[in-house]
Design a protein around this motif. Structure first.
Motif, PDB file in Angstrom:
ATOM      1  N   UNK A   1      -3.116   1.528  -3.483  1.00 31.48           N
ATOM      2  CA  UNK A   1      -3.567   1.220  -2.122  1.00 31.48           C
ATOM      3  C   UNK A   1      -4.302  -0.110  -2.024  1.00 31.48           C
ATOM      4  N   UNK A   2      -4.388  -0.855  -3.138  1.00 29.42           N
ATOM      5  CA  UNK A   2      -5.086  -2.137  -3.098  1.00 29.42           C
ATOM      6  C   UNK A   2      -4.124  -3.266  -3.455  1.00 29.42           C
TER       7      UNK A   2
ATOM      8  N   UNK B   1       0.818  -1.208   0.000  1.00 27.22           N
ATOM      9  CA  UNK B   1       0.000   0.000   0.000  1.00 27.22           C
ATOM     10  C   UNK B   1       0.860   1.269   0.000  1.00 27.22           C
ATOM     11  N   UNK B   2       0.396   2.262  -0.763  1.00 27.98           N
ATOM     12  CA  UNK B   2       1.055   3.544  -1.008  1.00 27.98           C
ATOM     13  C   UNK B   2       2.205   3.431  -1.999  1.00 27.98           C
ATOM     14  N   UNK B   3       2.571   2.211  -2.409  1.00 28.60           N
ATOM     15  CA  UNK B   3       3.627   2.063  -3.402  1.00 28.60           C
ATOM     16  C   UNK B   3       3.138   1.270  -4.619  1.00 28.60           C
ATOM     17  N   UNK B   4       2.300   0.289  -4.395  1.00 26.45           N
ATOM     18  CA  UNK B   4       1.817  -0.545  -5.478  1.00 26.45           C
ATOM     19  C   UNK B   4       2.765  -1.691  -5.789  1.00 26.45           C
ATOM     20  N   UNK B   5       2.272  -2.674  -6.530  1.00 24.81           N
ATOM     21  CA  UNK B   5       3.041  -3.861  -6.892  1.00 24.81           C
ATOM     22  C   UNK B   5       3.389  -3.790  -8.382  1.00 24.81           C
ATOM     23  N   UNK B   6       4.669  -3.960  -8.693  1.00 22.40           N
ATOM     24  CA  UNK B   6       5.095  -3.918 -10.090  1.00 22.40           C
ATOM     25  C   UNK B   6       5.478  -5.289 -10.633  1.00 22.40           C
ATOM     26  N   UNK B   7       5.812  -6.238  -9.740  1.00 22.32           N
ATOM     27  CA  UNK B   7       6.261  -7.546 -10.225  1.00 22.32           C
ATOM     28  C   UNK B   7       6.063  -8.593  -9.135  1.00 22.32           C
ATOM     29  N   UNK B   8       5.674  -9.792  -9.548  1.00 23.42           N
ATOM     30  CA  UNK B   8       5.611 -10.955  -8.663  1.00 23.42           C
ATOM     31  C   UNK B   8       6.347 -12.088  -9.355  1.00 23.42           C
ATOM     32  N   UNK B   9       7.153 -12.810  -8.581  1.00 23.77           N
ATOM     33  CA  UNK B   9       7.924 -13.932  -9.109  1.00 23.77           C
ATOM     34  C   UNK B   9       7.691 -15.174  -8.258  1.00 23.77           C
ATOM     35  N   UNK B  10       7.815 -16.334  -8.914  1.00 26.91           N
ATOM     36  CA  UNK B  10       7.610 -17.610  -8.241  1.00 26.91           C
ATOM     37  C   UNK B  10       8.816 -18.502  -8.492  1.00 26.91           C
ATOM     38  N   UNK B  11       9.204 -19.215  -7.463  1.00 23.17           N
ATOM     39  CA  UNK B  11      10.306 -20.177  -7.557  1.00 23.17           C
ATOM     40  C   UNK B  11       9.776 -21.571  -7.286  1.00 23.17           C
ATOM     41  N   UNK B  12      10.117 -22.530  -8.137  1.00 28.71           N
ATOM     42  CA  UNK B  12       9.746 -23.928  -7.944  1.00 28.71           C
ATOM     43  C   UNK B  12      10.973 -24.658  -7.401  1.00 28.71           C
ATOM     44  N   UNK B  13      10.838 -25.191  -6.211  1.00 23.77           N
ATOM     45  CA  UNK B  13      11.969 -25.838  -5.518  1.00 23.77           C
ATOM     46  C   UNK B  13      13.135 -24.849  -5.435  1.00 23.77           C
ATOM     47  N   UNK B  14      14.310 -25.240  -5.928  1.00 25.36           N
ATOM     48  CA  UNK B  14      15.474 -24.344  -5.882  1.00 25.36           C
ATOM     49  C   UNK B  14      15.807 -23.778  -7.251  1.00 25.36           C
ATOM     50  N   UNK B  15      14.801 -23.782  -8.134  1.00 22.09           N
ATOM     51  CA  UNK B  15      15.021 -23.296  -9.490  1.00 22.09           C
ATOM     52  C   UNK B  15      15.076 -21.788  -9.561  1.00 22.09           C
ATOM     53  N   UNK B  16      15.168 -21.249 -10.769  1.00 24.19           N
ATOM     54  CA  UNK B  16      15.256 -19.792 -10.940  1.00 24.19           C
ATOM     55  C   UNK B  16      13.923 -19.114 -10.624  1.00 24.19           C
ATOM     56  N   UNK B  17      13.992 -17.853 -10.293  1.00 24.28           N
ATOM     57  CA  UNK B  17      12.777 -17.069 -10.096  1.00 24.28           C
ATOM     58  C   UNK B  17      12.170 -16.761 -11.463  1.00 24.28           C
ATOM     59  N   UNK B  18      10.867 -17.015 -11.582  1.00 26.01           N
ATOM     60  CA  UNK B  18      10.180 -16.822 -12.854  1.00 26.01           C
ATOM     61  C   UNK B  18       9.029 -15.832 -12.663  1.00 26.01           C
ATOM     62  N   UNK B  19       8.785 -14.967 -13.633  1.00 20.89           N
ATOM     63  CA  UNK B  19       7.737 -13.941 -13.483  1.00 20.89           C
ATOM     64  C   UNK B  19       6.335 -14.542 -13.505  1.00 20.89           C
ATOM     65  N   UNK B  20       5.478 -14.036 -12.638  1.00 23.08           N
ATOM     66  CA  UNK B  20       4.056 -14.388 -12.644  1.00 23.08           C
ATOM     67  C   UNK B  20       3.305 -13.324 -13.428  1.00 23.08           C
ATOM     68  N   UNK B  21       2.125 -13.680 -13.879  1.00 23.69           N
ATOM     69  CA  UNK B  21       1.284 -12.723 -14.615  1.00 23.69           C
ATOM     70  C   UNK B  21       0.444 -11.946 -13.608  1.00 23.69           C
TER      71      UNK B  21
END
Length: 523
Positions: free
Chosen positions: A470-471, A442-462
């Motif tokens: 603020x939401x 809140x007050x900044x917003x979300x620009x990116x979300x990433x997911x990691x499967x096990x110990x693999x690389x971080x991959x972008x979520x949609x």
């Protein structure tokens, strides 16, 4: 039976005069006196069940105390009476010194006094039915006594202390049971009666409050703000599902016709505002996500709603804030205080005195008739429910309820994310799979979300479309699930470029941190 009668009739007295229930009074004191780790444990492990469990614990403790008192009373009646009086005085003391919804001293203390009188009278009545056989010690008479005469004369009755003696020899079981059950029935009748006493404020009263169309409505939701993954938190959290974390054992039901907000302190003009005064003002409608500081990583104490209210900044401008002020101390109807930075109320964010939530007057559990909503701050420093007092002041001149208990004075909400789907230890089919959830900053917003499967690389979520900074924002991630156990971990980045920290921290003192993960079984 005597203790139960005192509590039952005391509850009836509380309902009739709007006073402090003996059980609630003691329970509230226990909440206020409990050490911080105990509070944290209750919120984390008991959730919304913490309050009924506490009430049950108080009743259990009273029952044990009463049973022990009764056992003592069989041989030491006066001790039992003193112990019962002590129990009643505890209820009076809790009401006199604790936070309470009853402002009038008479209504505050009356239920405790009634509890003391009924419980004490009950124990005396029960003990008067007890007899004790004469001593078996042999005493040589000074004068010879005819044996037949001595056998024909009844032994003198003795029932313990003479103030409780009845003159009835021995123990009359029927009389004892009749007396005890009658006392217990009186308590049960009092408790039942307390539930039948009509309250002055009910759902019809709340529903009768007509909230005008806001002069500044919320912007239309952008297309794609809600994803299509089953099980993900809905964009708007229904009122019935919205989290509740507070210290009250009974929900205040404030009469909107008598409610008043006092604005005072370091201001040029003191204001006293009724609900009608607020409803007649310029209202704004905004979508705002609230988060509780007690929320663990991946926890449930976060929700998004559409609020209608009066901008707090406008009230402060009208009152005229004096130089040197840096805080506001707001007080709930029960006396709980919250300290909020003045800048968070005047820096342009949509801080408001909210009167409606998701298209209806505030529910009782969420602060009816008026509460504070301040985007970007954890609730314990901003979201005062059932507010009645608003004092402009300085942090140096006061301390609030939660800061007195070890929480930080200022608490901006941290960037966080949560996996809603799949649930922990869920079993899914091998092949294409989806993970989804929500993220907030809140007050900044979300620009990116990433997911990691096990110990693999971080991959972008949609990411779903953004409503406002603020939401919260929904996300989803598609992956190829192979047989076996897998760990999914999520992290978010806010719109200022700050990556959610992986450093694990407990909620105390200024909010939890760390990355949420879940383990799934693929077959």
């Amino acid at each position: 039976m005597a203790a139960g009668a005192g509590l039952g009739v005391g509850e009836l007295a509380a309902a009739l005069v709007g006073g402090t229930s003996p059980v609630v009074g003691v329970g509230t004191q226990l909440i206020d006196l409990a050490p911080g780790p105990a509070k944290d444990w209750a919120v984390k492990n008991l959730g919304t069940a913490d309050k009924p469990i506490l009430v049950g614990g108080v009743l259990f403790a009273v029952a044990v105390f009463a049973l022990l008192t009764g056992a003592v009373g069989a041989s030491r009646p006066r001790v039992a009476v003193v112990l019962t009086i002590g129990l009643g005085l505890l209820a009076i003391l809790a009401a006199a010194t604790g936070r309470t919804l009853a402002a009038n001293p008479f209504t505050r203390l009356l239920p405790g006094v009634v509890t003391l009188l009924v419980a004490t009278g009950g124990i005396i009545l029960v003990l008067r039915t007890l007899g004790r056989p004469p001593s078996t010690q042999t005493v040589e008479p000074e004068d010879p006594v005819d044996e037949a005469q001595s056998q024909s004369e009844p032994a003198p009755a003795y029932c313990g202390d003479d103030v409780l003696a009845t003159g009835v020899a021995g123990f009359d079981r029927r009389r004892f049971l009749t007396t005890a059950l009658s006392i217990g029935a009186a308590g049960a009748a009092g408790l039942a009666g307390s539930r039948l006493v009509p309250g002055g404020v009910d759902e019809a009263t709340r529903a009768a409050v007509k909230v005008p169309v806001p002069g500044s409505p919320a912007q239309a939701l952008p297309a794609g703000v809600s994803g299509d993954v089953a099980g993900v938190s809905t964009f708007f959290t229904p009122n019935k599902s919205f989290y509740r974390v507070d210290t009250l054992l009974t929900v205040p039901k404030v009469d909107p016709r008598n409610w008043e907000l006092r604005v005072h302190g370091m201001v040029d003009r003191e204001l006293r505002l009724s609900l009608a005064d607020l409803l007649d003002r310029h209202l704004i409608e905004r979508d705002i996500t609230l988060t509780c500081v007690s929320n663990e990583v991946g926890g449930p104490y976060v929700g998004n709603a559409r609020w209608i209210g009066v901008p707090i900044a406008e009230i402060l401008r009208e009152a005229g804030v004096r130089a040197g002020a840096d805080a506001v101390k707001s007080t709930s109807v029960d006396g709980l205080t919250i300290g909020t930075p003045l800048t968070a109320l005047t820096d342009g964010r949509d801080a408001m005195f909210a009167v409606a939530m998701n298209g209806e007057p505030l529910p009782f559990v969420h602060g009816f008739p008026v509460r504070m909503v301040v985007p970007g701050l954890y609730g314990y420093v901003s979201a005062t429910k059932w507010i009645v007092d608003f004092e402009v002041t300085r942090f140096a001149d006061f301390s609030a309820y939660w800061t007195d208990r070890g929480w930080a004075v200022e608490a901006p909400i941290k960037t966080a994310s949560r996996i809603d789907v799949p649930k922990g230890f869920a079993t899914i089919k091998a092949g294409p799979a989806v993970a989804a959830g929500v993220a907030w900053a809140q007050r900044r917003g979300i620009s990116k979300v990433e997911v990691q499967v096990d110990d693999g690389p971080w991959q972008p979520a949609k990411l779903a479309a953004e409503d406002s900074i603020d939401t919260w924002r929904q996300w989803r991630f598609r992956w190829n699930a192979t047989p076996g156990n897998h760990k999914l971990t999520v992290r978010a980045t806010d719109a200022e470029g700050n990556l959610q920290t992986a450093d694990r921290a407990a909620p105390r003192p200024n909010g939890s941190s760390g990355l949420h993960n879940t383990v799934v079984m693929v077959e």
